[in-house]
Scaffold this motif. Structure first.
Motif, mmCIF file in Angstrom:
data_model
loop_
_atom_site.group_PDB
_atom_site.id
_atom_site.type_symbol
_atom_site.label_atom_id
_atom_site.label_comp_id
_atom_site.label_asym_id
_atom_site.label_seq_id
_atom_site.Cartn_x
_atom_site.Cartn_y
_atom_site.Cartn_z
ATOM 1 N N ILE A 29 36.212 75.068 -2.783
ATOM 2 C CA ILE A 29 37.010 75.292 -3.652
ATOM 3 C C ILE A 29 38.141 74.031 -3.636
ATOM 4 O O ILE A 29 38.536 73.561 -4.563
ATOM 5 N N PHE A 30 38.675 73.674 -2.374
ATOM 6 C CA PHE A 30 39.699 72.789 -2.094
ATOM 7 C C PHE A 30 39.170 71.458 -2.422
ATOM 8 O O PHE A 30 39.902 70.682 -2.872
ATOM 9 N N ILE A 31 37.843 71.038 -2.127
ATOM 10 C CA ILE A 31 37.270 69.789 -2.450
ATOM 11 C C ILE A 31 37.522 69.464 -3.818
ATOM 12 O O ILE A 31 37.755 68.631 -4.361
ATOM 13 N N SER A 32 36.771 70.630 -4.631
ATOM 14 C CA SER A 32 36.886 70.622 -6.009
ATOM 15 C C SER A 32 38.349 70.154 -6.648
ATOM 16 O O SER A 32 38.235 69.235 -7.672
ATOM 17 N N VAL A 33 39.407 70.976 -6.355
ATOM 18 C CA VAL A 33 40.636 70.783 -7.000
ATOM 19 C C VAL A 33 41.400 69.391 -6.458
ATOM 20 O O VAL A 33 41.536 68.601 -7.491
ATOM 21 N N THR A 34 41.261 69.099 -5.384
ATOM 22 C CA THR A 34 41.891 67.805 -4.884
ATOM 23 C C THR A 34 40.962 66.632 -5.445
ATOM 24 O O THR A 34 41.385 65.613 -5.800
ATOM 25 N N GLY A 35 39.713 66.773 -5.448
ATOM 26 C CA GLY A 35 38.778 65.636 -5.724
ATOM 27 C C GLY A 35 38.868 65.436 -7.269
ATOM 28 O O GLY A 35 39.178 64.130 -7.444
ATOM 29 N N TYR A 36 39.230 66.176 -8.059
ATOM 30 C CA TYR A 36 39.503 66.239 -9.584
ATOM 31 C C TYR A 36 40.866 65.511 -9.714
ATOM 32 O O TYR A 36 40.953 64.368 -10.396
ATOM 33 N N TYR A 37 41.883 65.793 -9.071
ATOM 34 C CA TYR A 37 43.393 65.054 -9.181
ATOM 35 C C TYR A 37 43.109 63.708 -8.412
ATOM 36 O O TYR A 37 43.805 63.023 -9.153
ATOM 37 N N LEU A 38 42.416 63.665 -7.655
ATOM 38 C CA LEU A 38 42.184 62.173 -6.951
ATOM 39 C C LEU A 38 41.860 61.348 -7.978
ATOM 40 O O LEU A 38 42.314 60.132 -8.098
ATOM 41 N N ALA A 39 40.653 61.970 -8.593
ATOM 42 C CA ALA A 39 39.855 61.098 -9.606
ATOM 43 C C ALA A 39 40.709 60.807 -10.927
ATOM 44 O O ALA A 39 40.582 59.722 -11.097
ATOM 45 N N VAL A 40 41.574 61.621 -11.190
ATOM 46 C CA VAL A 40 42.378 61.615 -12.283
ATOM 47 C C VAL A 40 43.459 60.493 -12.118
ATOM 48 O O VAL A 40 43.677 59.507 -12.822
ATOM 49 N N SER A 41 43.966 60.482 -10.732
ATOM 50 C CA SER A 41 45.020 59.625 -10.212
ATOM 51 C C SER A 41 44.437 58.203 -10.246
ATOM 52 O O SER A 41 45.454 57.364 -10.349
#
Lengths: 263, 298
Positions: B239-251
């Motif tokens: 779950i943590f990977i999905s959340v942080t991964g998404y926002y990293l990609a967006v940023s």
């Protein structure tokens, strides 16, 4: 010297096992008495592990059959327990001592069923028998070789079987563990359980077992310890290895009387 | 709302993969996961060619069959051909994957089954591909339902077979002796891995699936010595990977799947350095303290 018994615990009839088309066991025909502590002895590569694995029908036979308590193995499977070589598993596995011992109860539980309180009690009791109850929550990665062996033994005990096959339970254990294990085997034998043990050390075999199977791909001897652990049969089993034979001879000479009186 | 759907899909995928990956790494079969994730490709294409539609259920079945076939082939080459396991894995999956690529390029190139999509996946498209009923009602993104169902199947599988999977993973010889079929649980597990892999295909693609299969459980393995904790921790890491991964990609305006796998790798690196069990830095600190105490006591 192949002695047959009436109403055997294990009957092996004309068993031949091959591995990659090479024969590993040749025409083994023997019977093992109930309630005995039986030692299987022979040099490396003699097929000792293969023999007990075929007795449990874990590897395919090329010919012959095995009967346990005069039944097909699959009918008495829950009554048969197995202690594999402790090197056969990864002791860094994330599991506690209790987790491993509880595995002995799995044979009695069906699918879906979790071990209950009663199973935990049996498991704890078995850990007490091997002197490991203080370690029940310990992770198995932290155990010493002797402790690993005790845990494996406790797991087999937890199965509450009638016959136990043990693959080198004395290999790489400390003296205290060896003593504890043999005490336990004697206790089991007194309760009428049959114990089949693969063993390496001829000197201690004299003292530990009351029935000996000498094996070197074919069956050399099967009978009571005093009649089988004799130089001529050992020579036949370990054939050709002269230095070892001389050693064996010396040992036999030294141990002959003490060994006989000890039991 | 789009962010929510993408993160939800990502979490479903990474939990499914991570849970099964825990078993794979303990069975020393991590690369079998890699093999399956690639070898299911021809299964997907053949299923598509037979059914003529990109219907997820058909593709799941096609991939599942191929996944189990792959493990059969690996076992067969290893046992009968007397080939080392890694060699038989290497031969099997590359060959099947190549077959899949040929099938796509030759027969399915004009349809929306393109190599790029299969290889890399695109989780960003999840919110666009909606599941619309015949009455025209929009239920939600299709991928969410597929990955969600797969997650439920995998969790039920692990709950039902918990002790059998645990025993056959730890000590297959003992399992066989007490009449628990090691072969059956092996193939069931491999079937489940195929399922999880295919479900993850559309979102993270064939290559990055391996990151989700192996990195989170490997991280959890370094952090705990209890198997159940390892599974739970793996799920949370997913779950943590999905959340942080998404926002990293967006940023950084980059690939979401890539960012998720990068985070998974970073987490592993952190565990490798700081794990209380065997972390490099922790061990070094402990040794220093012991040395200091010893020198002081003399």
């Amino acid at each position: 010297m192949i002695q047959q018994v009436e109403d055997p615990a294990v009957e092996v009839h004309d068993l031949t096992v091959t591995y990659h088309k090479k024969p590993v066991l040749w025409d083994i025909d023997l019977t093992l008495p109930r309630g005995a502590i039986i030692g299987i002895i022979g040099p490396n590569g003699a097929g000792k592990s293969t023999l007990i694995k075929s007795m449990m029908n874990l590897i395919p036979h090329s010919s012959g059959y095995v009967r346990i308590f005069d039944s097909n193995i699959d009918e008495v499977r829950p009554q048969v327990s197995y202690v594999p070589q402790k090197e056969s598993v990864d002791w860094d596995f994330p599991a506690s001592v209790m987790d491993v011992v509880l595995m002995g109860r799995y044979a009695r539980l069906g699918l879906f069923k979790r071990p209950r309180k009663a199973d935990r009690e049996v498991a704890l009791d078995c850990l007490k028998k091997v002197g490991m109850e203080a370690y029940k929550s310990r992770q198995i990665a932290q155990l010493s070789g002797g402790q690993q062996q005790r845990v494996f033994l406790a797991r087999a005990l937890a199965q509450e079987a009638e016959i136990y096959f043990m693959d080198e339970p004395f290999a790489g254990v400390d003296a205290a563990t060896e003593k504890a294990i043999i005490g336990l085997l004697r206790e089991m034998s007194e309760k009428g359980k049959t114990v089949v043990v693969i063993h390496h050390d001829i000197q201690s075999a004299l003292e530990y077992f009351n029935w000996i199977v000498l094996l070197n791909m074919r069956l050399v001897a099967s009978g009571p310890t005093q009649e089988t652990l004799i130089p001529s049969l050992l020579e036949e089993t370990y054939g050709g290895k002269l230095t070892l034979l001389a050693e064996v001879g010396n040992l036999m000479h030294k141990k002959e009387f003490t060994g006989r009186d000890k039991r | 709302m789009d962010a929510f759907w993408i993160i939800l899909t990502g979490s479903f995928v990474s939990i499914s993969c991570g849970l099964l990956g825990s078993y794979l790494i303990l069975r020393r079969m991590a690369m079998v996961g890699d093999a399956i994730s690639h070898a299911v490709l021809p299964g997907i294409v053949i299923a598509f060619l037979i059914s003529g539609q990109r219907d997820s259920i058909t593709m799941l079945i096609g991939a599942g069959v191929l996944g189990v076939l792959t493990t059969f082939l690996i076992e067969f080459l290893h046992k009968r051909g007397n080939l080392q396991t890694d060699a038989s894995i290497g031969v099997t999956f590359t060959w099947l994957f190549a077959l899949g690529i040929i099938l796509i390029s030759a027969y399915a190139g004009q349809v929306d089954l393109d190599q790029d999509c299969v290889l890399h996946g695109e989780i960003a498209y999840v919110p666009i591909d909606l599941w619309i009923t015949s009455t025209g009602k929009i239920i939600g993104p299709r991928a969410v339902f597929i990955t969600g169902s797969v997650l439920i199947i995998i969790i039920s599988f692990i709950i039902i077979g918990y002790k059998e999977l645990f025993l056959t993973t730890f000590d297959p010889a003992f399992a066989a002796a007490i009449d628990i079929s090691t072969a059956m649980w092996h193939y069931l597990l491999m079937g489940a891995v195929s399922l999880a892999t295919v479900a993850s295909f559309e979102s993270v693609g064939a290559i990055l699936v391996v990151a989700l299969l192996i990195a989170p459980p490997a991280t959890a393995y370094l952090l705990t010595e209890k198997f159940l904790f390892m599974l739970i921790l793996t799920a949370f890491l997913g779950i943590f990977i999905s959340v942080t991964g998404y926002y990293l990609a967006v940023s950084i305006d980059g690939s979401i799947a890539g960012a998720m796998s990068t985070i998974a790798g970073l987490l592993f690196a952190l565990a490798f350095l700081f794990s209380p069990k065997e972390g490099i830095i922790i061990t070094w600190l402990k040794n220093r303290i012991i040395k200091k105490e010893l020198s002081e006591s003399f």
